[in-house]
Design a protein around this motif. Structure first.
Motif, PDB file in Angstrom:
ATOM      1  N   ASP A  78     -10.669   2.812  -8.101  1.00  0.00           N
ATOM      2  CA  ASP A  78     -11.774   2.340  -7.688  1.00  0.00           C
ATOM      3  C   ASP A  78     -13.002   2.874  -8.784  1.00  0.00           C
ATOM      4  N   ASP A 111     -10.321  -5.712  -7.599  1.00  0.00           N
ATOM      5  CA  ASP A 111     -10.215  -5.481  -6.239  1.00  0.00           C
ATOM      6  C   ASP A 111      -8.691  -4.905  -5.767  1.00  0.00           C
ATOM      7  N   ARG A 112      -7.766  -5.538  -6.302  1.00  0.00           N
ATOM      8  CA  ARG A 112      -6.503  -4.901  -6.050  1.00  0.00           C
ATOM      9  C   ARG A 112      -6.108  -3.661  -6.290  1.00  0.00           C
ATOM     10  N   ALA A 168      -8.012  -1.287  -4.046  1.00  0.00           N
ATOM     11  CA  ALA A 168      -7.312  -1.381  -2.728  1.00  0.00           C
ATOM     12  C   ALA A 168      -6.310  -0.006  -2.800  1.00  0.00           C
ATOM     13  N   ARG A 222       0.851  -1.267  -0.284  1.00  0.00           N
ATOM     14  CA  ARG A 222       0.122   0.166   0.060  1.00  0.00           C
ATOM     15  C   ARG A 222       0.876   1.232  -0.061  1.00  0.00           C
TER      16      ARG A 222
END
Ligand code: SF4
Length: 332
Positions: free
Chosen positions: A304, A296-297, A300, A10
């Protein structure tokens, strides 16, 4: 299922996002790959496990694992299959010698050939019978090319690209035809055809396009993505010619960066730094669950906002005149 992203990953993407994802349509499974998987499932139903499957038939590791759980055994070559067993041959065709070897060893052969590949092989056979030399544009060693060369070994000449053209020798320059592998880059093939026409002015082309609609439409969409994205990600196996051509097409169309990844885990967050728009597509044997995991990755990491993008703004997909749109974008 939400995708797990470590805190280290992240922070690697800390300067990325909020960003957009442009999701290609069509993408993923083509009708031929879908048919190959269904053929393996039907063989398992009819003959029971084990059913041996040539590795080239299904390239996606996720699908391979699912079929293995049902009793499929993936093998690299037909000589690894025990005598008398059942073997499924790949959708991109099988060389004549492989079929002959299977018959000698008493194997039950289930053919998962895609009709588009069969079309190219039948064209090679017909033109050879009519006395033409066949200039086959394709990649050396690819199963489909090996199959086409096997149709008429004395008549079919492999052309890897324009650099091969000056070295071609044919019996009669007035009787030549070019054909191509179904999963090539449309742009690169056009360059090779141009070189062939310059060398052999009388050269004929295939009766219908050899590069299949699934390949063309996916490449057309990637070309559009390349013009409006900072980065294009292609989900697909490195063994898949069609997936590799998608990444190449994106680069040729001018995107600053493109990566071919097997699955979401391979998306490096460092690639997203400084990016605002990421294009996402998948190869012709990739199930949608892998695309969902990639989304999804990306979400994250702050990407999005997802928008689905086709080959042309508001326009229909490419298809030859007279071919109806049946609402199934996996079409041959
Ligand atoms: S990519 Fe095209 S030729 Fe290959 S299996 Fe799919 S539909 Fe058939």
């Amino acid at each position: 299922m939400p995708y797990f992203v470590s805190s280290a990953a992240r922070s690697a993407a800390a300067t990325a996002g909020p960003g957009r994802v442009l999701l290609a349509s069509p993408r993923g499974y083509c009708a031929g790959a879908d048919r190959a998987v269904v053929t393996v499932e039907k063989a398992l139903d009819r003959y029971g496990p084990p059913v041996y499957v040539r590795q080239q038939t299904v390239r996606n590791a996720h699908v391979v694992r699912a079929l293995e759980r049902r009793g499929a055994v993936f093998v690299g070559a037909t000589d690894e299959v025990p005598e008398g067993a059942v073997v499924v041959c790949p959708e991109h065709g099988t060389a004549f010698e492989v079929h002959a070897e299977a018959a000698r060893r008493g194997l039950t052969t289930v053919d998962a050939s895609c009709p588009r590949v069969t079309k190219v092989h039948l064209e090679a056979r017909r033109f050879a019978r009519e006395g033409y030399d066949i200039l086959l544009i394709g990649r050396e060693g690819h199963e489909e090319v090996v199959g086409a060369l096997g149709e008429a070994p004395d008549r079919v000449h492999l052309v890897g690209g324009p650099d091969d053209v000056p070295y071609l020798r044919v019996a009669d320059e007035g009787r030549v035809v070019w054909l191509s592998q179904t999963t090539l880059s449309v742009d690169e093939t056009a360059v090779t055809v141009h070189a062939l026409k310059a060398r052999f002015p009388a050269v004929l082309g295939p009766p219908g396009d050899d590069i299949c609609y699934a390949t063309r439409n996916r490449q057309a969409t990637v070309r559009r993505l390349a013009g409006i994205c900072d980065l294009v990600l292609v989900i697909g196996s490195r063994k898949s010619a069609a997936a590799a051509r998608l990444a190449e097409t994106a680069v040729l169309a001018g995107v600053p960066a493109a990566h071919l990844v097997d699955c979401a885990e391979e998306i490096d967050p460092a690639w997203l730094r400084g990016m605002s728009t990421v294009g996402l597509t998948s190869g012709a044997s990739v199930p949608e669950i892998l695309v969902a995991e990639a989304l999804d990755r990306l979400a994250a990491y702050g990407f999005d906002d997802v928008e689905v993008i086709g080959a042309e703004a508001g326009g229909p997909e490419w298809r030859p005149a007279g071919v109806a749109w049946l609402g199934d974008d996996r079409g041959f």
